[in-house]
Write a protein that holds these residues in place. Structure first.
Motif, PDB file in Angstrom:
ATOM      1  N   ARG A 144       0.878  -1.261  -0.152  1.00  0.00           N
ATOM      2  CA  ARG A 144       0.125  -0.039  -0.136  1.00  0.00           C
ATOM      3  C   ARG A 144       0.896   1.491   0.093  1.00  0.00           C
ATOM      4  N   ARG A 145       1.887   1.249   0.754  1.00  0.00           N
ATOM      5  CA  ARG A 145       2.877   2.357   0.951  1.00  0.00           C
ATOM      6  C   ARG A 145       3.502   2.695  -0.499  1.00  0.00           C
ATOM      7  N   GLU A 146       3.769   1.361  -1.328  1.00  0.00           N
ATOM      8  CA  GLU A 146       4.421   1.649  -2.669  1.00  0.00           C
ATOM      9  C   GLU A 146       3.322   2.265  -3.533  1.00  0.00           C
ATOM     10  N   ALA A 147       2.154   1.855  -3.499  1.00  0.00           N
ATOM     11  CA  ALA A 147       0.999   2.226  -4.313  1.00  0.00           C
ATOM     12  C   ALA A 147       0.959   3.764  -4.007  1.00  0.00           C
ATOM     13  N   VAL A 148       0.827   4.221  -2.747  1.00  0.00           N
ATOM     14  CA  VAL A 148       0.866   5.630  -2.483  1.00  0.00           C
ATOM     15  C   VAL A 148       2.095   6.475  -3.185  1.00  0.00           C
ATOM     16  N   ARG A 149       3.356   5.723  -3.072  1.00  0.00           N
ATOM     17  CA  ARG A 149       4.394   6.448  -3.711  1.00  0.00           C
ATOM     18  C   ARG A 149       4.268   6.656  -5.257  1.00  0.00           C
ATOM     19  N   ALA A 150       3.521   5.539  -5.880  1.00  0.00           N
ATOM     20  CA  ALA A 150       3.458   5.661  -7.066  1.00  0.00           C
ATOM     21  C   ALA A 150       2.452   6.781  -7.775  1.00  0.00           C
ATOM     22  N   ALA A 151       1.429   6.698  -6.956  1.00  0.00           N
ATOM     23  CA  ALA A 151       0.261   7.554  -7.168  1.00  0.00           C
ATOM     24  C   ALA A 151       0.668   8.847  -6.913  1.00  0.00           C
ATOM     25  N   LEU A 152       1.673   9.291  -6.143  1.00  0.00           N
ATOM     26  CA  LEU A 152       1.984  10.676  -5.721  1.00  0.00           C
ATOM     27  C   LEU A 152       2.877  10.990  -7.088  1.00  0.00           C
ATOM     28  N   LEU A 153       3.724  10.208  -7.514  1.00  0.00           N
ATOM     29  CA  LEU A 153       4.529  10.541  -8.761  1.00  0.00           C
ATOM     30  C   LEU A 153       3.632  10.841  -9.985  1.00  0.00           C
ATOM     31  N   ASP A 154       2.627  10.320 -10.078  1.00  0.00           N
ATOM     32  CA  ASP A 154       1.793  10.561 -11.191  1.00  0.00           C
ATOM     33  C   ASP A 154       1.180  11.735 -10.893  1.00  0.00           C
ATOM     34  N   ALA A 155       0.530  12.132  -9.766  1.00  0.00           N
ATOM     35  CA  ALA A 155      -0.062  13.466  -9.414  1.00  0.00           C
ATOM     36  C   ALA A 155       0.955  14.428  -9.710  1.00  0.00           C
ATOM     37  N   ARG A 156       2.371  14.381  -9.340  1.00  0.00           N
ATOM     38  CA  ARG A 156       3.241  15.399  -9.377  1.00  0.00           C
ATOM     39  C   ARG A 156       3.391  15.683 -11.097  1.00  0.00           C
ATOM     40  N   ALA A 157       3.487  14.757 -11.796  1.00  0.00           N
ATOM     41  CA  ALA A 157       3.922  14.754 -13.105  1.00  0.00           C
ATOM     42  C   ALA A 157       2.622  15.569 -13.839  1.00  0.00           C
ATOM     43  N   ALA A 158       1.418  15.221 -13.510  1.00  0.00           N
ATOM     44  CA  ALA A 158       0.165  15.913 -14.005  1.00  0.00           C
ATOM     45  C   ALA A 158       0.213  17.321 -13.454  1.00  0.00           C
ATOM     46  N   ALA A 159       0.400  17.483 -12.303  1.00  0.00           N
ATOM     47  CA  ALA A 159       0.492  19.059 -11.847  1.00  0.00           C
ATOM     48  C   ALA A 159       1.415  19.787 -12.512  1.00  0.00           C
ATOM     49  N   LEU A 160       2.684  19.420 -12.626  1.00  0.00           N
ATOM     50  CA  LEU A 160       3.701  19.931 -13.704  1.00  0.00           C
ATOM     51  C   LEU A 160       3.203  20.222 -14.955  1.00  0.00           C
ATOM     52  N   ALA A 161       2.835  19.052 -15.553  1.00  0.00           N
ATOM     53  CA  ALA A 161       2.341  19.340 -17.019  1.00  0.00           C
ATOM     54  C   ALA A 161       1.111  20.432 -17.156  1.00  0.00           C
ATOM     55  N   TRP A 162       0.280  20.595 -16.096  1.00  0.00           N
ATOM     56  CA  TRP A 162      -0.835  21.379 -15.854  1.00  0.00           C
ATOM     57  C   TRP A 162      -0.251  23.002 -15.723  1.00  0.00           C
ATOM     58  N   ASP A 163       0.921  23.079 -14.965  1.00  0.00           N
ATOM     59  CA  ASP A 163       1.491  24.348 -14.602  1.00  0.00           C
ATOM     60  C   ASP A 163       2.185  24.944 -15.806  1.00  0.00           C
ATOM     61  N   GLN A 164       2.691  23.949 -16.729  1.00  0.00           N
ATOM     62  CA  GLN A 164       3.618  24.332 -17.631  1.00  0.00           C
ATOM     63  C   GLN A 164       2.459  24.788 -18.853  1.00  0.00           C
ATOM     64  N   ALA A 165       1.395  23.890 -19.016  1.00  0.00           N
ATOM     65  CA  ALA A 165       0.423  24.118 -20.051  1.00  0.00           C
ATOM     66  C   ALA A 165      -0.307  25.801 -19.928  1.00  0.00           C
ATOM     67  N   VAL A 166      -0.509  25.992 -18.441  1.00  0.00           N
ATOM     68  CA  VAL A 166      -1.228  27.428 -18.284  1.00  0.00           C
ATOM     69  C   VAL A 166      -0.140  28.511 -18.477  1.00  0.00           C
ATOM     70  N   ALA A 167       1.076  28.043 -18.297  1.00  0.00           N
ATOM     71  CA  ALA A 167       2.138  29.289 -18.410  1.00  0.00           C
ATOM     72  C   ALA A 167       2.448  29.445 -19.991  1.00  0.00           C
TER      73      ALA A 167
END
Length: 692
Positions: free
Chosen positions: A545-568
């Motif tokens: 479960r901890r590993e799943a949380v870690r993997a989900a966190l990395l996906d969320a970070r990548a999506a947030a970065l893509a969103w910020d770059q798209a807005v800019a």
């Protein structure tokens, strides 16, 4: 945004001079490689060969300055090999004008598609096109072309050899990435003292993770300070947020809040000390006032209680471990071999093919950039030849070097290159006219110019273009070309190449604005998955479960970065129909940032594998995961999302003191979902009333 405002903003960005951390020793080493190649070529061959070989050494040295975590000698060798192949193929087709134009289009398209592999691959590939344009005017036979290609490849070998013989800051890029991440966390801790819900930019942590991807051979040579400190930095961030947050940490006011502020200030000082030690490869020097607060056992009369006290103890332990790891006395979290493994060359080939294949679609920005490059490069070459200037390749050369997959960089670099070309050519021409130097003094002036370019490259594209233009003028002077043959024509053709690049983007754009809804949908889905994974870790504690949380966190970070770059990027584009209003985008961004903060707080309290489960969290996690996935589809289809089922599941959750943190986190998640639903709810259009 109107076209006028977009062009004005892009021009200002291109002409901006940055104050950044320079690397003079690295610049001197790269310039020494150019000097060695020029000197040997002048001694063993002719000034013309020296001028052409200097271009290969210059490009190989420039490749090593690009942001990459791969060993610098490898970058120099790959760049030199690519330049040599481009040189030889260009000459083979150069005897047939039509064949060369066709080869130029194909080579430019492949160079454009290389951007799918990252900026470093894209820039190095663009340099190979530039070499193909220049060198076809120099050799006179197939044998001469082959020798010329070998000389250019030798430039890459010289640069690689100098990097091996005179290393400057081994693992310096990785040290800087990790130090920047630690410094960002220190700044975060200070801001939490005044704003308990302050946002955190995950960019430095993502960069540090990218820098930690290494080969098995590198893992054996990696400094001890780089082995486990990044993992500790990842663990410290949710603990800092949990301590500061009034919902699950210290009370909003009173002695608990004062103690939390004291701990956060001391943690910031410790993290700064660790960052400085990692960056400069020296022992950690923790300020005494901070050491007395966080690196000793808390006093029995500790003011923090409950979850806040457990969080403070966790913070003290993590900070002590970070100091030990950075000091090199062990601290290898997970063992020496628990590193992020970089694929081998054999594994990299199919991975590269799959990455490029994914971008072979009409709506891909990389594919559209490759098409623009494949059209503009031969068009510029044909137009330059039609002008009968003798240096017509400068037009497509400019286009190749300034074009990028996005609008703002292409336009900004076009303006900066033209201004820098005029300034550099004017300065170098004045020197050539005043002193009329011989080949060896010209070579010395070229080396001085390239040293300045390498040294000031990170200060902005404009400054580097001034030095690069002067470098080319001195090389041409060394080869015997008079300034009247090159300066006016080069300025005119540089302007033509910039205009072609800008016109290509205007006629065949790859706007980021229409993709805002897709980027937002990805962020909603990944953030919901991250929150659901954190809930499931409490519902059924287990290591996986901890590993799943870690993997989900990395996906969320990548999506947030893509969103910020798209807005800019969308903010800089002259597109009126955004598909998503500014109000909705800002409101959704704030709601999703708050939503992503909740599972981060839960990470600081993840239970061990043998802890008691929280079964009521399982149905909530399932409903949350389903609802956010449905909301992502609704955003893409321009429908309002509905999170009523999530609230209904929360209302059916019975209250329990043992589940206080988990239940409170669920309540915070529902509040952020309500904010997200409000932000994305379409507003009715109202027409202004007519005045009678």
């Amino acid at each position: 945004m109107t076209w006028f405002r977009a062009l004005r903003g892009s021009a200002r960005e291109g002409l901006r001079i940055e104050r950044t951390r320079l690397e003079p020793l690295v610049a001197l080493r790269a310039a020494a490689g150019v000097a060695v190649v020029i000197g040997l070529s002048l001694w063993l061959a002719t000034p013309s060969v020296a001028a052409s070989s200097a271009f290969g050494a210059f490009a190989s040295g420039m490749a090593t300055f690009q942001r990459s975590w791969r060993p610098r000698p490898v970058l120099a060798l790959v760049a030199g090999a690519g330049l040599a192949v481009s040189t030889f193929l260009g000459y083979l087709a150069g005897a047939h004008w039509g064949a060369f134009v066709a080869l130029l289009a194909v080579w430019a398209f492949l160079a454009g598609m290389a951007w799918a592999l990252g900026p470093t691959a894209g820039i190095v590939s663009s340099l190979t096109v530039a070499v193909m344009l220049v060198v076809v005017t120099l050799p006179t036979s197939v044998y001469g072309a082959f020798g010329h290609a070998l000389v250019i490849a030798a430039g890459g070998v010289v640069q690689a050899a100098l990097i091996l013989l005179f290393p400057v800051r081994r693992w310096g890029a990785q040290r800087d990435a990790l130090a920047d991440a630690l410094a960002a966390e220190a700044d975060y801790a200070r801001r939490l003292r005044h704003d308990p819900v302050a946002p955190f930019d995950p960019g430095p942590l993502m960069t540090a993770r990218s820098a930690a991807v290494i080969t098995d051979r590198q893992a054996r040579r990696r400094p001890a300070a780089l082995r486990g400190t990044r993992v500790l930095a990842e663990r410290i961030r949710p603990v800092l947020a949990s301590l500061a947050d009034p919902a699950v940490g210290a009370a909003a006011e009173g002695p608990e809040r004062d103690r939390a502020r004291e701990l956060l200030a001391a943690a910031a000082s410790v993290l700064d000390a660790v960052a400085s030690a990692v960056r400069e490869a020296r022992p950690v020097c923790v300020p005494p006032q901070a050491e007395s607060v966080v690196l000793v056992d808390p006093a029995p009369e500790e003011k923090l209680t409950g979850p806040a006290r457990r969080t403070s103890l966790r913070l003290v332990a993590l900070l002590s471990e970070a100091v030990s790891a950075a000091g090199g006395s062990g601290g290898s979290v997970g063992g020496d071999h628990a590193h992020l493994r970089r694929p081998s060359v054999a594994e990299l080939v199919p991975l590269t093919a799959r990455t490029v294949r994914r971008e072979m679609r009409f709506d891909s920005p990389v594919f559209r950039h490759a098409v623009r490059l494949a059209a503009v490069t031969p068009a510029g070459y044909v137009l330059g030849a039609a002008l009968h200037s003798g240096h017509g390749y400068w037009a497509p050369l400019t286009s190749v070097l300034v074009m990028r997959p996005d609008f703002s960089q292409t336009y900004g670099r076009s303006v900066a290159r033209f201004v820098g070309t005029v300034a550099g050519v004017a300065l170098a021409t004045a020197v050539m006219q005043s002193f009329t130097p011989e080949p060896y003094p010209c070579a010395a002036l070229a080396v001085v110019a390239i040293t300045l370019m390498y040294g000031l490259m990170r200060t902005g594209y404009l400054v580097s273009q001034v030095a690069a233009s002067a470098y080319v003028v001195f090389l041409l002077g060394m080869a015997g070309s008079s300034w009247t043959q090159t300066v006016p024509e080069r300025v005119l053709l540089t302007m033509l190449g910039g205009v072609l690049a800008m016109a290509a983007y205007a006629l065949f754009p790859a706007w980021e604005t229409p993709r805002l809804r897709d980027r937002l949908a990805d962020r909603i889905k990944t953030t919901g998955r991250y929150a659901a994974a954190a809930m499931e870790a409490h519902a059924a504690p287990a290591q996986e479960r901890r590993e799943a949380v870690r993997a989900a966190l990395l996906d969320a970070r990548a999506a947030a970065l893509a969103w910020d770059q798209a807005v800019a990027r969308a903010d800089a584009e002259p597109v009126r129909g955004r598909g998503l209003s500014r109000r909705a985008a800002d409101g959704a961004d704030a709601a999703l940032s708050a939503m992503g903060r909740v599972p981060m707080l839960m990470e600081a309290h993840l239970p061990p594998s043998d802890a008691d489960p929280v079964p009521d969290a399982a149905p909530f996690a399932h409903r949350l995961r389903t609802a956010t996935a449905d909301a992502a589809d609704a955003v893409r289809e321009r429908r309002a999302p509905d999170f009523a089922p999530v609230r209904a599941t929360l209302d059916a959750w019975p209250a329990s003191d043992a589940e206080r943190i988990v239940r409170r986190s669920a309540e915070l998640l529902v509040e952020t979902l309500d904010d997200l639903q409000t932000a994305l709810r379409p507003r009715p259009r109202t027409r202004p009333s007519r005045r009678r």
